[in-house]
Structure formats: structure tokens, C-alpha cells
Design a protein around this motif. Structure first.
Motif, PDB file in Angstrom:
ATOM      1  N   GLN A   1       0.843  -1.186   0.000  1.00 58.15           N
ATOM      2  CA  GLN A   1       0.000   0.000   0.000  1.00 58.15           C
ATOM      3  C   GLN A   1       0.886   1.246   0.000  1.00 58.15           C
ATOM      4  O   GLN A   1       1.722   1.427   0.873  1.00 58.15           O
ATOM      5  CB  GLN A   1      -0.921   0.001   1.219  1.00 58.15           C
ATOM      6  N   PRO A  13     -13.770  16.235   1.594  1.00 61.21           N
ATOM      7  CA  PRO A  13     -14.491  15.057   2.092  1.00 61.21           C
ATOM      8  C   PRO A  13     -15.654  14.748   1.167  1.00 61.21           C
ATOM      9  O   PRO A  13     -16.394  15.638   0.767  1.00 61.21           O
ATOM     10  CB  PRO A  13     -14.984  15.506   3.476  1.00 61.21           C
ATOM     11  N   ILE A  14     -15.811  13.484   0.799  1.00 61.68           N
ATOM     12  CA  ILE A  14     -16.868  13.122  -0.138  1.00 61.68           C
ATOM     13  C   ILE A  14     -17.735  12.012   0.437  1.00 61.68           C
ATOM     14  O   ILE A  14     -17.245  11.057   1.044  1.00 61.68           O
ATOM     15  CB  ILE A  14     -16.282  12.693  -1.502  1.00 61.68           C
ATOM     16  N   LYS A  16     -20.695   9.025  -0.086  1.00 57.20           N
ATOM     17  CA  LYS A  16     -21.355   8.103  -1.000  1.00 57.20           C
ATOM     18  C   LYS A  16     -22.756   7.818  -0.458  1.00 57.20           C
ATOM     19  O   LYS A  16     -23.083   8.195   0.664  1.00 57.20           O
ATOM     20  CB  LYS A  16     -20.547   6.813  -1.129  1.00 57.20           C
ATOM     21  N   ASP A  19     -23.282   6.486   3.018  1.00 59.36           N
ATOM     22  CA  ASP A  19     -22.831   7.355   4.111  1.00 59.36           C
ATOM     23  C   ASP A  19     -23.950   8.244   4.633  1.00 59.36           C
ATOM     24  O   ASP A  19     -23.799   8.885   5.678  1.00 59.36           O
ATOM     25  CB  ASP A  19     -21.667   8.243   3.652  1.00 59.36           C
ATOM     26  N   ASN A  28     -18.036  10.935   6.502  1.00 54.98           N
ATOM     27  CA  ASN A  28     -17.458  10.446   5.257  1.00 54.98           C
ATOM     28  C   ASN A  28     -16.326   9.466   5.531  1.00 54.98           C
ATOM     29  O   ASN A  28     -15.585   9.595   6.501  1.00 54.98           O
ATOM     30  CB  ASN A  28     -16.926  11.616   4.427  1.00 54.98           C
ATOM     31  N   LYS A  29     -16.204   8.483   4.654  1.00 53.64           N
ATOM     32  CA  LYS A  29     -15.107   7.518   4.724  1.00 53.64           C
ATOM     33  C   LYS A  29     -14.055   7.803   3.645  1.00 53.64           C
ATOM     34  O   LYS A  29     -12.968   7.231   3.678  1.00 53.64           O
ATOM     35  CB  LYS A  29     -15.646   6.095   4.531  1.00 53.64           C
ATOM     36  N   TYR A  30     -14.410   8.669   2.701  1.00 54.96           N
ATOM     37  CA  TYR A  30     -13.535   8.896   1.554  1.00 54.96           C
ATOM     38  C   TYR A  30     -13.266  10.386   1.345  1.00 54.96           C
ATOM     39  O   TYR A  30     -13.991  11.244   1.846  1.00 54.96           O
ATOM     40  CB  TYR A  30     -14.185   8.316   0.288  1.00 54.96           C
ATOM     41  N   TYR A  31     -12.206  10.632   0.577  1.00 55.69           N
ATOM     42  CA  TYR A  31     -11.839  11.997   0.195  1.00 55.69           C
ATOM     43  C   TYR A  31     -11.584  12.021  -1.308  1.00 55.69           C
ATOM     44  O   TYR A  31     -11.293  10.988  -1.912  1.00 55.69           O
ATOM     45  CB  TYR A  31     -10.595  12.468   0.945  1.00 55.69           C
ATOM     46  N   ILE A  32     -11.699  13.201  -1.886  1.00 56.14           N
ATOM     47  CA  ILE A  32     -11.504  13.335  -3.326  1.00 56.14           C
ATOM     48  C   ILE A  32     -10.599  14.522  -3.623  1.00 56.14           C
ATOM     49  O   ILE A  32     -10.663  15.558  -2.941  1.00 56.14           O
ATOM     50  CB  ILE A  32     -12.862  13.517  -4.048  1.00 56.14           C
ATOM     51  N   HIS A 120     -20.205  15.294  -2.472  1.00 56.45           N
ATOM     52  CA  HIS A 120     -20.713  13.936  -2.624  1.00 56.45           C
ATOM     53  C   HIS A 120     -20.652  13.513  -4.076  1.00 56.45           C
ATOM     54  O   HIS A 120     -20.532  14.338  -4.990  1.00 56.45           O
ATOM     55  CB  HIS A 120     -22.136  13.806  -2.081  1.00 56.45           C
ATOM     56  N   ASN A 121     -20.748  12.195  -4.308  1.00 55.02           N
ATOM     57  CA  ASN A 121     -20.716  11.691  -5.675  1.00 55.02           C
ATOM     58  C   ASN A 121     -22.139  11.564  -6.210  1.00 55.02           C
ATOM     59  O   ASN A 121     -23.095  12.062  -5.607  1.00 55.02           O
ATOM     60  CB  ASN A 121     -19.961  10.350  -5.742  1.00 55.02           C
TER      61      ASN A 121
END
Length: 216
Positions: A1, A13-14, A16, A19, A28-32, A120-121
Motif C-alpha cells: 500500500q 471530504p466526499i 457516498k 454514508d 465520510n469515509k472517503y476523500y476526493i 458527494h458523488n
């Protein structure tokens, strides 16, 4: 990794679809990497010079994928000059404000209020009230999360496997929103805020007895 370092100012912060949960705080669990900014009221990509000057670590990282990103731009017939930009990037102003967010696909109404101005997506939809109604946003959130709203979407939308429905503009825009007087707004706002606060406490509660007390 692989561990990489990029500038935090270009990372957002994004959320889904999964979420976003009914009356729960956004986590959020993800970032963009969002290489776009606001200029004269319009969201545009940073130029190559701006990327190199302001975000050199990010630019160097994205260079690894330049060939693939250009091929994707050509495939979708979009401007490959900004090869690092997002396809159909949404307006920054839409994200960076308080708003209601709903998962696009949901079993029941699972909308909540975004206090953080998150991105968000396409698995989520943003609902923004007109300026004259914004102070009553939490009250209208209660209506949008109601059984009446779910019945409306169930009747007007198309059912997916498992009984899920899409919460898209074309399925929601005809929903008749009632006019609320001051007393209704205050009552619904109070109840919704209590729901949101209770969910916050449930998420940090360590003991089953505490959770049982909060859900009574």
C-alpha cells in the motif's frame, strides 16, 4: 500500500450513498482530489500553472496517471487541456453550504442535514431550499423524511430489486410541499434537531443500557 503526500487544500471530504442515513450526522469515509475552484461565481478547473505552483505534490502525483486521464477525456469528448480535472464537476457553491442530502437509491426516506458543507458523488442528491425557506430547512427535512413522501416516491417512481426506489429530481419534483406557519416550523425544527442529537449520542454510546435509554 503506497503512502502519498498531497496538499490538504485540494482534498475534499466526499459522501457516498451509504454514508447518508436518516437524521444522522454525516460521516465520510472517503476523500476526493477536487482540482476546481470558484472564479467570478463559476466553478472552473485550476490551470496547469496554478496546479504546479499551488499544489506541486498533488500535480506530481496526478502525472502518474496523465496518459489514462487524457484517454478518458478523449473518450468522453471533453477538454484534455485540463487532463486532471473531473468529468462534469459540480458547482463548489452547491456543496459548500448547509443542505439536505438524500441517497439516490434508498429503501424508505433516509435524508439528513449536512452541517459541514461536504461534497458527494452521484450516489447522493442535494436538496437546497430557496432563500426564503432556508431557515425552515429542518422542518422541511421532517416532511421529506415522512411516510407521505415515501408513499409518493413509491407510487410515482420505479421500483428496483429489493423494494428500493430512486430519489431523483424527476420522481420528487411534483411532491406537494405544504406551507408551514411559524408554530409548525418551530415544532418540527425542535423535533428534528432532537432526532439528530439523539443519533449523535447513540453513535458514541458505549453501553447497551445507554442506547436503550436513548431510543425509548
Amino acid at each position: 500500500q503506497e503512502e502519498i503526500k498531497i496538499e490538504k487544500e485540494i482534498v475534499k471530504p466526499i459522501l457516498k450513498g451509504l454514508d447518508v442515513k436518516r437524521y444522522e450526522e454525516m460521516n465520510n469515509k472517503y476523500y476526493i482530489i477536487y482540482p476546481h475552484h470558484l472564479l467570478n461565481g463559476k466553478t472552473i478547473p485550476y490551470t496547469v500553472k496554478e496546479m504546479q505552483k499551488n499544489f506541486p505534490l498533488t500535480f506530481t502525483y496526478l502525472l502518474k496517471f496523465k496518459k489514462e486521464l487524457i484517454e478518458k477525456k478523449d473518450r468522453y469528448k471533453t477538454n484534455s487541456v485540463y487532463w486532471y480535472s473531473l468529468h462534469r464537476a459540480r458547482e463548489v457553491t452547491m456543496f459548500e453550504q448547509f443542505k439536505i442530502i438524500t441517497p439516490e437509491i434508498s429503501l424508505g426516506c433516509n435524508m439528513s442535514y449536512d452541517y459541514e458543507g461536504m461534497y458527494h458523488n452521484t450516489q447522493c442528491y442535494t436538496i437546497i431550499l430557496k432563500d426564503e425557506y432556508k431557515e425552515a430547512t429542518l422542518a422541511y427535512l421532517a416532511i421529506l423524511n415522512s411516510k407521505i413522501m415515501w408513499h409518493f416516491v413509491s407510487v410515482t417512481g420505479s421500483v428496483l430489486r429489493g423494494g428500493f426506489f430512486r430519489f431523483k429530481t424527476k420522481y420528487m419534483q411534483e411532491f406537494p410541499i405544504p406551507q408551514l406557519d411559524t408554530n409548525m416550523v418551530n415544532t418540527l425544527t425542535y423535533l428534528v434537531q432532537n432526532m439528530i442529537d439523539t443519533h449523535k449520542q447513540l453513535n458514541v454510546a458505549k453501553f447497551d443500557s445507554d442506547k436503550k435509554f436513548l431510543t425509548q
